[in-house]
Write a protein that holds these residues in place. Structure first.
Motif, short mmCIF file in Angstrom:
data_model
loop_
_atom_site.label_atom_id
_atom_site.label_comp_id
_atom_site.label_asym_id
_atom_site.label_seq_id
_atom_site.Cartn_x
_atom_site.Cartn_y
_atom_site.Cartn_z
N GLU A 6 80.27 18.71 38.58
CA GLU A 6 80.60 18.02 39.82
C GLU A 6 79.35 17.79 40.66
O GLU A 6 78.40 18.58 40.60
CB GLU A 6 81.60 18.83 40.66
CG GLU A 6 82.89 19.17 39.97
CD GLU A 6 82.87 20.55 39.35
OE1 GLU A 6 83.95 21.16 39.19
OE2 GLU A 6 81.77 21.04 39.02
N GLY A 9 79.13 16.68 46.86
CA GLY A 9 79.61 17.41 48.03
C GLY A 9 78.55 17.47 49.12
O GLY A 9 77.40 17.07 48.93
N LEU A 20 82.83 12.18 45.48
CA LEU A 20 82.52 13.20 44.50
C LEU A 20 82.49 12.58 43.11
O LEU A 20 83.25 11.65 42.82
CB LEU A 20 83.56 14.32 44.53
CG LEU A 20 83.78 15.01 45.88
CD1 LEU A 20 84.79 16.15 45.71
CD2 LEU A 20 82.49 15.50 46.47
N TRP A 34 91.18 16.63 40.08
CA TRP A 34 90.42 17.33 41.11
C TRP A 34 91.33 18.37 41.76
O TRP A 34 92.47 18.05 42.13
CB TRP A 34 89.90 16.37 42.16
CG TRP A 34 88.78 15.50 41.68
CD1 TRP A 34 88.88 14.25 41.16
CD2 TRP A 34 87.39 15.83 41.68
NE1 TRP A 34 87.63 13.77 40.83
CE2 TRP A 34 86.69 14.72 41.14
CE3 TRP A 34 86.64 16.94 42.08
CZ2 TRP A 34 85.31 14.70 41.00
CZ3 TRP A 34 85.27 16.92 41.94
CH2 TRP A 34 84.62 15.81 41.40
N THR A 120 81.93 21.91 43.76
CA THR A 120 80.98 21.40 44.75
C THR A 120 81.59 21.58 46.13
O THR A 120 82.78 21.32 46.33
CB THR A 120 80.63 19.92 44.47
OG1 THR A 120 79.62 19.48 45.38
CG2 THR A 120 81.84 19.00 44.58
#
Length: 126
Positions: A6, A9, A20, A34, A120
């Motif tokens: 990931e 963020g 993201l 997610w 993240t």
């Protein structure tokens, strides 16, 4: 199992946006979702994209604000987050399930997913 990484963020003010990214070793025929976990809370599902890309699913708390999409050629799934709120603050994880038959639906059930990224951090604060 897939490798998932990931990114994207960060710290954003309320009302702001972030995108993201989840880079995977493979996405075709894999449901990619997610999830997020806020401090002191259980991990919860946010959004899911089916392997074919034809089916998506969202938690009620993010409907109308978040959009999941995928680029199979880049082996990446995105989560566009708009109108962010302080309660969106959490560590966001992507997860994968598959390979699955074409046109499989995607549900936000954590136990269905067997590959996970490391997460993240998203912080929404003024």
């Amino acid at each position: 199992q897939l490798q998932l990484v990931e990114s994207g963020g960060g710290l954003v003010q309320p009302g702001g946006s972030l995108r993201l990214s989840c880079a995977a070793s493979r996405v075709t025929l894999y449901n990619i979702a997610w999830f997020r976990q806020a401090p002191g809370k259980e991990r919860e599902g946010v959004s899911c994209s089916s392997g074919s890309g034809g089916s998506t699913n969202y938690a009620d708390s993010v409907k109308g604000r978040f959009t999941i999409s995928r680029d199979n050629a880049k082996m990446t799934v995105y989560l566009q987050m708009n109108s962010l709120k302080p309660e969106d603050t959490a560590v966001y994880y992507c997860a994968a399930r598959g390979p699955l038959p074409p046109f499989s639906k995607c549900a936000l059930s954590q136990t269905d997913f067997n590959s996970w990224g490391q997460g993240t951090q998203v912080t929404v604060s003024s």
